[in-house]
Scaffold this active site. Structure first.
Site, PDB file in Angstrom:
ATOM      1  N   VAL A 113     -11.502  29.183  10.561  1.00 30.82           N
ATOM      2  CA  VAL A 113     -10.874  30.433  10.967  1.00 30.82           C
ATOM      3  C   VAL A 113     -11.666  31.128  12.067  1.00 30.82           C
ATOM      4  CG1 VAL A 113     -10.176  32.727  10.179  1.00 30.82           C
ATOM      5  CG2 VAL A 113      -9.759  30.727   8.726  1.00 30.82           C
ATOM      6  N   ALA A 114     -12.990  31.192  11.914  1.00 28.01           N
ATOM      7  CA  ALA A 114     -13.807  31.887  12.918  1.00 28.01           C
ATOM      8  C   ALA A 114     -13.718  31.205  14.272  1.00 28.01           C
ATOM      9  CB  ALA A 114     -15.261  31.947  12.450  1.00 28.01           C
ATOM     10  N   GLU A 142     -18.161  14.191   6.344  1.00 31.04           N
ATOM     11  CA  GLU A 142     -18.638  15.425   6.979  1.00 31.04           C
ATOM     12  C   GLU A 142     -20.091  15.726   6.642  1.00 31.04           C
ATOM     13  OE1 GLU A 142     -16.566  17.726   8.994  1.00 31.04           O
ATOM     14  OE2 GLU A 142     -15.432  15.856   9.165  1.00 31.04           O
ATOM     15  N   HIS A 197     -15.342  23.199   4.577  1.00 35.46           N
ATOM     16  CA  HIS A 197     -16.415  22.423   3.952  1.00 35.46           C
ATOM     17  C   HIS A 197     -16.805  23.088   2.639  1.00 35.46           C
ATOM     18  CE1 HIS A 197     -17.647  21.029   8.225  1.00 35.46           C
ATOM     19  NE2 HIS A 197     -17.024  20.040   7.616  1.00 35.46           N
ATOM     20  N   CYS A 256     -24.968  25.898   7.742  1.00 35.91           N
ATOM     21  CA  CYS A 256     -24.463  24.939   8.725  1.00 35.91           C
ATOM     22  C   CYS A 256     -25.569  24.463   9.655  1.00 35.91           C
ATOM     23  CB  CYS A 256     -23.346  25.571   9.565  1.00 35.91           C
ATOM     24  SG  CYS A 256     -21.773  25.720   8.707  1.00 35.91           S
TER      25      CYS A 256
END
Length: 449
Positions: free
Chosen positions: A27-28, A175, A251, A372
């Site tokens: 979204v960001a 991922e 994630h 992250c």
């Protein structure tokens, strides 16, 4: 058992850090598309966090960024001529492709690889598997150079095992550590590795999200566990709830974080929370420490609050006194419900007793918080000694890298700047110098030409 620690290796933000909105489901990233970025501020914010953790007594390392724009990818896709001609043709005929091969997304090293410490593996080495990141083109081109950087950072083959990425197909979408965490009573003892997946590629009867892609498959997690030589009882596989993926939780580390004997997660994080708890308790067995499940109720902090604040995209760190510190982005403090919850959390009967806030606005605007930015590597003292010492943070390295960023990075970048040939040359000059600072050798294609 050999005494061990958990080190954090943060990705250094690259010179082409920009907001191109490339990550569908993040979204960001989508909301901030096309806004100007500040690569210099982004890199300095990351370095500030690395230095702060070092000063707190944690072992902190640095992972180098990748060459961007990535000219070899453009050439593989049919663009020809000099590097300048390749850039000019790409921006004319495929500007979004140029944006993709210019992304600085390798800064989020939670996606760089999955790491299993030597206490868990059959051969007693630390195992690394670079993530193929096949779901996003701009990230799928990372794993080859990521593998080279990891090998240059962890070079001792007697202590570190490096695997190639899994096959680059959706069935084995991987991922990395953003969907993996490890629980243990002590970093040097055998632990429980939790693999979180979004869907099963081969069992289509299993639940899956409907709006956004499930980037990580069960089959990928199982393959990594096999390659790393994990025991059957030392690996647990849990499905992320499809509804939270559709809400922007791309994630697991956006909805849960674990460390030591604590699993901190949202009520709606997993498809079957009770089964997750039962499987972890069974794998945990009779280890001397209590395994804590710290579940955040949805009626206090919503999934939307989690996505907006990145509450769970935090670092949960063990201190020498047995308590834990939660490293969170500034956005957490700006969300009244989340901040209020955290003030109550540190008073509860769990090891989490402190919250520290860091300004990571540049990374957060592209959808990446403290978790992250780091890859966790549990190591014994002998393994730490075998790490490339030039990549370990200290005062001298912090000062060198700060000066390097100040010298080479721009303080404003928009998507149109990516076609500037001088940006490519600036970036290559910077990275060539960086490989000398970090003693990585020739890990980039432009150095091997």
């Amino acid at each position: 058992m050999k005494p061990a620690i958990e080190a954090n290796f943060d990705g250094l933000v690259g010179p082409t850090h920009n907001y191109s909105g490339l990550s569908y489901g993040n979204v960001a990233s989508s909301l901030n598309s096309a806004k100007p970025s500040n690569p210099k501020a982004a890199a300095l914010q990351g370095l500030t966090k690395m230095k702060a953790l070092t000063d707190m007594g944690f072992v902190q390392g640095v992972l180098a960024p990748h060459e961007r724009p990535h000219i070899p990818t453009l050439r593989a896709l049919g663009f020809t001529g000099t590097d300048q001609q390749v850039l000019a043709e790409a921006v004319s005929k495929a500007p979004k492709l140029l944006a993709a091969v210019s992304s600085a997304s390798c800064m989020w090293t939670a996606n760089a690889a999955t790491v299993s410490p030597s206490a868990d593996t059959k051969d007693g080495r630390v195992h690394f598997t670079p993530a193929n990141l096949v779901n996003k083109f701009h990230r799928s081109i990372e794993h080859t150079v990521t593998g080279r950087i990891l090998q240059a950072t962890f070079p001792d083959q007697a202590r570190f095992a490096h695997h190639p990425a899994l096959p680059s197909v959706d069935h084995f979408g991987d991922e990395g550590a953003a969907n993996h965490t490890r629980f243990c009573s002590d970093y040097g003892k055998p632990g429980v590795e939790l693999f979180v997946y979004g869907m099963s590629a081969f069992n289509t009867a299993m639940a899956r999200p409907q709006r956004f892609p499930a980037r990580h498959t069960l089959e990928a997690s199982q393959a990594v566990a096999r390659n790393h030589g994990l025991s059957d009882h030392g690996a647990v596989f849990v499905q992320q709830h499809p509804d939270v993926i559709d809400a922007g939780v791309f994630h697991n580390d956006v909805i849960a974080v674990g460390n030591g004997n604590v699993h901190f997660y949202h009520e709606k994080a997993f498809l079957d929370t009770a089964q997750m708890q039962a499987d972890l308790r069974q794998a945990w067995g009779d280890q001397e420490k209590t395994l804590y499940f710290v579940e955040v109720p949805n009626n206090e902090v919503s999934v939307e609050d989690c996505v907006q604040s990145y509450l769970f995209n935090s670092q949960l760190l063990s201190k020498t006194d047995g308590t834990m510190t939660l490293i969170v982005p500034g956005e957490v403090q700006q969300n009244e419900r989340v901040w209020s919850y955290l003030q109550k959390l540190i008073q509860q009967d769990t090891p989490i007793k402190e919250v520290q806030v860091f300004d990571l606005k540049q990374s957060m605007s592209n959808g990446g918080g403290p978790a992250c930015l780091r890859l966790r590597v549990a190591m014994t003292a002998e393994e730490v000694a075998a790490v490339n010492p030039a990549t370990l943070m200290n005062d001298a390295l912090y000062n060198s890298l700060t000066s390097w960023v100040e010298k080479h990075y721009r303080d404003r970048l928009v998507e149109a700047d990516l076609a500037d040939p001088s940006l490519l040359m600036e970036s290559r000059q910077a990275l060539d110098e960086l490989t000398q600072i970090l003693r990585l050798g020739s890990v980039y294609e432009f150095q091997q030409a």
